[in-house]
Motif scaffolding. Sequence first.
Motif, PDB file in Angstrom:
ATOM      1  N   THR A 112       0.856  -1.182   0.000  1.00 11.34           N
ATOM      2  CA  THR A 112       0.000   0.000   0.000  1.00 11.34           C
ATOM      3  C   THR A 112       0.894   1.236   0.000  1.00 11.34           C
ATOM      4  OG1 THR A 112      -0.148   0.052   2.416  1.00 11.34           O
ATOM      5  CG2 THR A 112      -1.881  -1.147   1.238  1.00 11.34           C
ATOM      6  N   PHE A 113       0.404   2.265  -0.632  1.00 10.45           N
ATOM      7  CA  PHE A 113       1.113   3.538  -0.726  1.00 10.45           C
ATOM      8  C   PHE A 113       0.315   4.582   0.049  1.00 10.45           C
ATOM      9  CE2 PHE A 113       1.921   1.108  -4.526  1.00 10.45           C
ATOM     10  CZ  PHE A 113       3.278   1.232  -4.696  1.00 10.45           C
ATOM     11  N   GLY A 114       0.934   5.700   0.303  1.00 10.00           N
ATOM     12  CA  GLY A 114       0.188   6.835   0.828  1.00 10.00           C
ATOM     13  C   GLY A 114      -0.041   6.850   2.317  1.00 10.00           C
ATOM     14  N   ARG A 115       0.666   6.027   3.072  1.00 12.44           N
ATOM     15  CA  ARG A 115       0.556   6.092   4.522  1.00 12.44           C
ATOM     16  C   ARG A 115       1.548   7.142   5.029  1.00 12.44           C
ATOM     17  NH1 ARG A 115      -3.267   3.623   2.882  1.00 12.44           N
ATOM     18  NH2 ARG A 115      -3.838   1.529   3.505  1.00 12.44           N
ATOM     19  N   THR A 116       1.216   7.764   6.148  1.00 11.06           N
ATOM     20  CA  THR A 116       2.059   8.792   6.732  1.00 11.06           C
ATOM     21  C   THR A 116       2.216   8.521   8.220  1.00 11.06           C
ATOM     22  OG1 THR A 116       1.185  10.385   5.135  1.00 11.06           O
ATOM     23  CG2 THR A 116       2.306  11.287   7.061  1.00 11.06           C
ATOM     24  N   ALA A 117       3.441   8.553   8.707  1.00  8.71           N
ATOM     25  CA  ALA A 117       3.681   8.408  10.145  1.00  8.71           C
ATOM     26  C   ALA A 117       3.101   9.637  10.844  1.00  8.71           C
ATOM     27  CB  ALA A 117       5.170   8.292  10.419  1.00  8.71           C
ATOM     28  N   VAL A 118       2.276   9.417  11.864  1.00 16.85           N
ATOM     29  CA  VAL A 118       1.666  10.545  12.569  1.00 16.85           C
ATOM     30  C   VAL A 118       2.528  11.013  13.738  1.00 16.85           C
ATOM     31  CG1 VAL A 118      -0.685  10.013  11.866  1.00 16.85           C
ATOM     32  CG2 VAL A 118       0.213   9.011  13.962  1.00 16.85           C
ATOM     33  N   ASP A 119       3.423  10.161  14.203  1.00 16.60           N
ATOM     34  CA  ASP A 119       4.339  10.490  15.296  1.00 16.60           C
ATOM     35  C   ASP A 119       5.723   9.974  14.944  1.00 16.60           C
ATOM     36  OD1 ASP A 119       2.411  11.543  17.206  1.00 16.60           O
ATOM     37  OD2 ASP A 119       1.709   9.475  17.465  1.00 16.60           O
ATOM     38  N   ASP A 120       6.727  10.461  15.651  1.00 17.25           N
ATOM     39  CA  ASP A 120       8.059   9.865  15.553  1.00 17.25           C
ATOM     40  C   ASP A 120       7.963   8.482  16.191  1.00 17.25           C
ATOM     41  OD1 ASP A 120       8.976  12.206  14.461  1.00 17.25           O
ATOM     42  OD2 ASP A 120      10.002  12.885  16.282  1.00 17.25           O
ATOM     43  N   ILE A 121       8.529   7.479  15.527  1.00 19.42           N
ATOM     44  CA  ILE A 121       8.425   6.109  16.032  1.00 19.42           C
ATOM     45  C   ILE A 121       9.620   5.300  15.564  1.00 19.42           C
ATOM     46  CG2 ILE A 121       7.033   5.364  14.051  1.00 19.42           C
ATOM     47  CD1 ILE A 121       5.517   3.489  15.943  1.00 19.42           C
ATOM     48  N   GLU A 122       9.991   4.314  16.351  1.00 17.35           N
ATOM     49  CA  GLU A 122      11.041   3.369  15.974  1.00 17.35           C
ATOM     50  C   GLU A 122      10.366   2.074  15.538  1.00 17.35           C
ATOM     51  OE1 GLU A 122      14.495   3.836  16.135  1.00 17.35           O
ATOM     52  OE2 GLU A 122      14.048   5.930  16.598  1.00 17.35           O
ATOM     53  N   VAL A 123      10.718   1.589  14.372  1.00 17.31           N
ATOM     54  CA  VAL A 123      10.239   0.297  13.883  1.00 17.31           C
ATOM     55  C   VAL A 123      11.475  -0.542  13.615  1.00 17.31           C
ATOM     56  CG1 VAL A 123       8.936  -0.936  12.109  1.00 17.31           C
ATOM     57  CG2 VAL A 123       8.193   1.343  12.845  1.00 17.31           C
ATOM     58  N   GLY A 124      11.732  -1.505  14.508  1.00 13.19           N
ATOM     59  CA  GLY A 124      12.970  -2.261  14.414  1.00 13.19           C
ATOM     60  C   GLY A 124      14.151  -1.328  14.600  1.00 13.19           C
ATOM     61  N   THR A 164      14.801   1.109  12.496  1.00 10.60           N
ATOM     62  CA  THR A 164      14.524   2.262  11.629  1.00 10.60           C
ATOM     63  C   THR A 164      13.747   3.329  12.385  1.00 10.60           C
ATOM     64  OG1 THR A 164      14.441   0.801   9.714  1.00 10.60           O
ATOM     65  CG2 THR A 164      13.443   2.977   9.456  1.00 10.60           C
ATOM     66  N   SER A 165      14.205   4.571  12.263  1.00  4.57           N
ATOM     67  CA  SER A 165      13.497   5.710  12.862  1.00  4.57           C
ATOM     68  C   SER A 165      12.586   6.323  11.810  1.00  4.57           C
ATOM     69  CB  SER A 165      14.491   6.772  13.331  1.00  4.57           C
ATOM     70  OG  SER A 165      15.307   6.262  14.347  1.00  4.57           O
ATOM     71  N   LEU A 166      11.326   6.445  12.147  1.00  7.12           N
ATOM     72  CA  LEU A 166      10.364   7.128  11.283  1.00  7.12           C
ATOM     73  C   LEU A 166       9.988   8.434  11.961  1.00  7.12           C
ATOM     74  CD1 LEU A 166       8.063   4.104  10.383  1.00  7.12           C
ATOM     75  CD2 LEU A 166       9.931   5.064   9.029  1.00  7.12           C
ATOM     76  N   HIS A 167       9.827   9.470  11.167  1.00  8.64           N
ATOM     77  CA  HIS A 167       9.515  10.787  11.706  1.00  8.64           C
ATOM     78  C   HIS A 167       8.110  11.197  11.317  1.00  8.64           C
ATOM     79  CE1 HIS A 167      13.703  10.964  12.750  1.00  8.64           C
ATOM     80  NE2 HIS A 167      14.001  10.639  11.503  1.00  8.64           N
ATOM     81  N   ALA A 168       7.446  11.910  12.203  1.00  3.53           N
ATOM     82  CA  ALA A 168       6.091  12.391  11.933  1.00  3.53           C
ATOM     83  C   ALA A 168       6.067  13.094  10.573  1.00  3.53           C
ATOM     84  CB  ALA A 168       5.638  13.340  13.034  1.00  3.53           C
ATOM     85  N   GLY A 169       5.090  12.732   9.758  1.00  2.10           N
ATOM     86  CA  GLY A 169       4.957  13.324   8.431  1.00  2.10           C
ATOM     87  C   GLY A 169       5.651  12.540   7.333  1.00  2.10           C
ATOM     88  N   GLN A 170       6.475  11.575   7.716  1.00  3.08           N
ATOM     89  CA  GLN A 170       7.198  10.793   6.709  1.00  3.08           C
ATOM     90  C   GLN A 170       6.241   9.854   5.983  1.00  3.08           C
ATOM     91  OE1 GLN A 170      10.615   8.853   8.389  1.00  3.08           O
ATOM     92  NE2 GLN A 170      11.201   7.877   6.461  1.00  3.08           N
ATOM     93  N   ARG A 171       6.353   9.801   4.661  1.00  2.00           N
ATOM     94  CA  ARG A 171       5.505   8.941   3.834  1.00  2.00           C
ATOM     95  C   ARG A 171       6.070   7.526   3.829  1.00  2.00           C
ATOM     96  NH1 ARG A 171       0.713  10.530   2.421  1.00  2.00           N
ATOM     97  NH2 ARG A 171       0.880   9.801   0.328  1.00  2.00           N
ATOM     98  N   LEU A 172       5.180   6.531   3.786  1.00  2.00           N
ATOM     99  CA  LEU A 172       5.579   5.134   3.892  1.00  2.00           C
ATOM    100  C   LEU A 172       4.946   4.292   2.794  1.00  2.00           C
ATOM    101  CD1 LEU A 172       4.756   4.750   7.675  1.00  2.00           C
ATOM    102  CD2 LEU A 172       6.981   5.246   6.698  1.00  2.00           C
TER     103      LEU A 172
END
Length: 169
Positions: free
Chosen positions: A60-72, A74-82
């Motif tokens: 799936t495309f078009g998801r956005t991290a709503v908060d800063d989060i660690e997944v494994g 990997t650091s994801l930042h709020a607003g980052q597209r996934l």
Amino acid sequence: MRLATLILAAGFETTTGLLTNGVAALLDHPAQADRWRRTPELSGTAVEEILRYDSPVQMTFGRTAVDDIEVGDTSLHAGQRLITILGAANRDSEVFTQPNSLVLDRDEGIPLSFGAGIHHCLAALARLEGQVMFPKLLARFPDRELAAEPQRRPSATLRGFAAMPVRTG
């Protein structure tokens, strides 16, 4: 009108993928197919397993991290597209034992084939259609085999077949 189009497309594509991927998996695993034919009450878990084993929606495309989060690691930042790779998540060995095996009575949770939470696909009808169709197909055609090489549809997002010639006995 857009919602009606989305529901039609999502319902058709997911059902088509579930059914063709399921037929292919059952042709590749005749002992599992025979078990389901003899035990149609497996339909609930068996359809979930077909969805997990070969998901009709792979990413799936078009998801956005709503908060800063660690997944494994990997650091994801709020607003980052996934981009989410659902097919890979359904084969996660930390979630599913023997993730590359088709086990029709697997009871290790719902696969992510149709997403989750507020992003859950409107494809619940596909599950019901699979629970009805597969036992009928297996009962009516207990002897089936590929009649020619199946042709996958050319898509990285939606997984299914354009053609799958099957011979029944």
